[in-house]
Design a protein around this motif. Structure first.
Motif, PDB file in Angstrom:
ATOM      1  N   GLU A 197       4.527  39.390  62.821  1.00  0.00           N
ATOM      2  CA  GLU A 197       4.726  40.127  64.079  1.00  0.00           C
ATOM      3  C   GLU A 197       6.076  40.814  64.161  1.00  0.00           C
ATOM      4  OE1 GLU A 197       3.677  37.362  67.348  1.00  0.00           O
ATOM      5  OE2 GLU A 197       2.405  36.432  65.838  1.00  0.00           O
ATOM      6  N   ILE A 198       6.931  40.652  63.154  1.00  0.00           N
ATOM      7  CA  ILE A 198       8.290  41.204  63.240  1.00  0.00           C
ATOM      8  C   ILE A 198       8.258  42.736  63.345  1.00  0.00           C
ATOM      9  CG2 ILE A 198       8.862  41.517  60.786  1.00  0.00           C
ATOM     10  CD1 ILE A 198      11.608  40.180  61.417  1.00  0.00           C
ATOM     11  N   GLY A 203       9.104  48.217  67.104  1.00  0.00           N
ATOM     12  CA  GLY A 203       8.402  49.305  67.798  1.00  0.00           C
ATOM     13  C   GLY A 203       7.393  50.007  66.904  1.00  0.00           C
ATOM     14  N   ASP A 204       7.009  49.371  65.781  1.00  0.00           N
ATOM     15  CA  ASP A 204       6.123  50.024  64.825  1.00  0.00           C
ATOM     16  C   ASP A 204       5.070  49.032  64.330  1.00  0.00           C
ATOM     17  OD1 ASP A 204       4.965  51.675  62.958  1.00  0.00           O
ATOM     18  OD2 ASP A 204       6.731  51.826  61.658  1.00  0.00           O
ATOM     19  N   PRO A 205       4.133  48.642  65.226  1.00  0.00           N
ATOM     20  CA  PRO A 205       3.124  47.647  64.808  1.00  0.00           C
ATOM     21  C   PRO A 205       2.240  48.156  63.668  1.00  0.00           C
ATOM     22  CG  PRO A 205       2.659  48.483  67.028  1.00  0.00           C
ATOM     23  CD  PRO A 205       3.984  49.035  66.635  1.00  0.00           C
ATOM     24  N   GLY A 206       2.163  49.470  63.464  1.00  0.00           N
ATOM     25  CA  GLY A 206       1.352  50.025  62.378  1.00  0.00           C
ATOM     26  C   GLY A 206       2.123  50.200  61.075  1.00  0.00           C
ATOM     27  N   ILE A 211       3.032  51.649  55.202  1.00  0.00           N
ATOM     28  CA  ILE A 211       3.846  51.435  53.999  1.00  0.00           C
ATOM     29  C   ILE A 211       3.065  50.794  52.848  1.00  0.00           C
ATOM     30  CG2 ILE A 211       5.840  50.132  53.123  1.00  0.00           C
ATOM     31  CD1 ILE A 211       7.294  50.824  55.642  1.00  0.00           C
ATOM     32  N   ALA A 212       2.052  50.007  53.177  1.00  0.00           N
ATOM     33  CA  ALA A 212       1.337  49.261  52.122  1.00  0.00           C
ATOM     34  C   ALA A 212       0.879  50.150  50.953  1.00  0.00           C
ATOM     35  CB  ALA A 212       0.160  48.505  52.732  1.00  0.00           C
ATOM     36  N   PRO A 213       0.337  51.361  51.195  1.00  0.00           N
ATOM     37  CA  PRO A 213      -0.104  52.168  50.054  1.00  0.00           C
ATOM     38  C   PRO A 213       1.035  52.565  49.101  1.00  0.00           C
ATOM     39  CG  PRO A 213      -1.007  53.020  52.126  1.00  0.00           C
ATOM     40  CD  PRO A 213       0.025  51.998  52.489  1.00  0.00           C
ATOM     41  N   ARG A 219      -0.468  46.738  48.679  1.00  0.00           N
ATOM     42  CA  ARG A 219      -0.810  45.911  49.834  1.00  0.00           C
ATOM     43  C   ARG A 219       0.438  45.210  50.337  1.00  0.00           C
ATOM     44  NH1 ARG A 219      -0.776  40.424  48.825  1.00  0.00           N
ATOM     45  NH2 ARG A 219      -0.953  39.737  46.675  1.00  0.00           N
ATOM     46  N   ALA A 220       0.366  44.778  51.604  1.00  0.00           N
ATOM     47  CA  ALA A 220       1.429  43.917  52.133  1.00  0.00           C
ATOM     48  C   ALA A 220       1.231  42.510  51.581  1.00  0.00           C
ATOM     49  CB  ALA A 220       1.359  43.900  53.655  1.00  0.00           C
ATOM     50  N   GLY A 221       2.293  41.731  51.643  1.00  0.00           N
ATOM     51  CA  GLY A 221       2.173  40.324  51.259  1.00  0.00           C
ATOM     52  C   GLY A 221       1.824  39.478  52.474  1.00  0.00           C
TER      53      GLY A 221
END
Ligand code: NAP
Length: 252
Positions: A197-198, A203-206, A211-213, A219-221
């Motif tokens: 949730e950090i 202010g950037d929940p998306g 960034i994952a691509p 992918r994110a970890g």
């Protein structure tokens, strides 16, 4: 495997959610007596602690702000009262709204450094006072949670946060050399982009989807993947590692 706290007491700061929660859960599974610190969300901390307890793990949740010396001293007094402190995971950390440095206030800078740097420094001090062999302790291990931001710099997002994590890397390098003779290993893990949730606090929940691509592993970890690395650094399997900055960032 759960061995009922036989591995000793492990203090995990910011243990009520995200990476800290994953560390608390895994550490209890591995037989640590976990002291799970949190700052404000008591309901969440109690929920996590109850769940760990219901699976046979040993856990105590303790409220406290790591940037407060009095709170940190109290946290470690409680931890030491439970048994021999074997380790510390300096995990509590914050970031603020994404912006360029040109718009940042000194108050914001102070808040980020107070939690991320002063907090880690204070917790390390209290842990060493109890783990150092010259002070009657049995040695131990500290894992500082840094960030890939320390080497990327986080332009247009939070250079203050990135710089605070640079300070954590330097803390790790210096302290590892200072306390090696005391039987204490000090290492850092530098997570990349991790599903917690950090990102919403910036202010950037998306942010993860954006960034994952661009991550080589695309992918994110997960918090659990970082926790596995931290538990390894704490364990005897990493007995000859100190002063290491371990990237857990999917190649980013
Ligand atoms: P998170 O989901 O925002 O959780 C933060 C935790 O820290 C919460 O338990 C929070 O407690 C606690 N906390 C915040 N300020 C505190 C304070 N002053 N004193 C004590 N506890 C405090 O964060 P996360 O993503 O798991 O991040 C954990 C660590 O990993 C941080 O150091 C972060 O910088 C680092 N990291 C994260 C990522 C990522 O992508 N997620 C990447 C690199 C590094 P309350 O909820 O009670 O306030």
């Amino acid at each position: 495997m759960n061995t009922g706290g036989a591995q000793g007491v492990l203090v995990v700061t910011g243990g009520s959610r995200g990476i800290g929660e994953a560390v608390s859960r895994l550490a209890a599974d591995r037989g640590y007596q976990v002291v799970m610190n949190f700052r404000s969300d008591r309901a969440r901390a109690e929920l996590v602690a109850a769940d760990i307890g219901s699976r046979g793990g040993s856990v105590h949740s303790v409220q406290g702000d790591v940037s407060s010396e009095a709170d940190v001293v109290a946290l470690f007094e409680i931890a030491a009262g439970l048994g021999e402190i074997a380790g510390l995971v300096n995990n509590a950390g914050i970031l603020e709204q994404q912006m360029d440095l040109v718009d940042m206030t000194p108050e914001r800078f102070d808040r980020v450094f107070a939690v991320n740097v002063r907090g880690s420094f204070l917790c390390a001090r209290e842990a060493i006072r109890r783990m150092a062999r010259s002070r009657g302790g049995g040695g131990g291990a500290i894992v500082n949670v840094s960030s890939a931001a320390a080497r990327i710099g986080s332009p247009h997002e939070y250079i203050d946060y990135a710089a605070s994590k640079g300070a954590i890397d330097t803390l790790t390098l210096g302290l590892s050399k200072e306390v090696a003779v005391e039987g204490i290993r000090v290492n850092a893990v530098r997570p990349g982009i991790i599903e917690t949730e950090i990102h919403a606090s910036g202010g950037d929940p998306g942010r993860i989807e954006r960034i994952a691509p661009m991550v080589p592993m695309q992918r994110a970890g997960t918090a659990d993947e970082v926790a596995q690395t931290i538990l390894w650094l704490l364990s005897g399997e990493a007995s000859y590692l100190t002063g290491a900055l371990v990237d857990a960032s999917g190649g980013r």
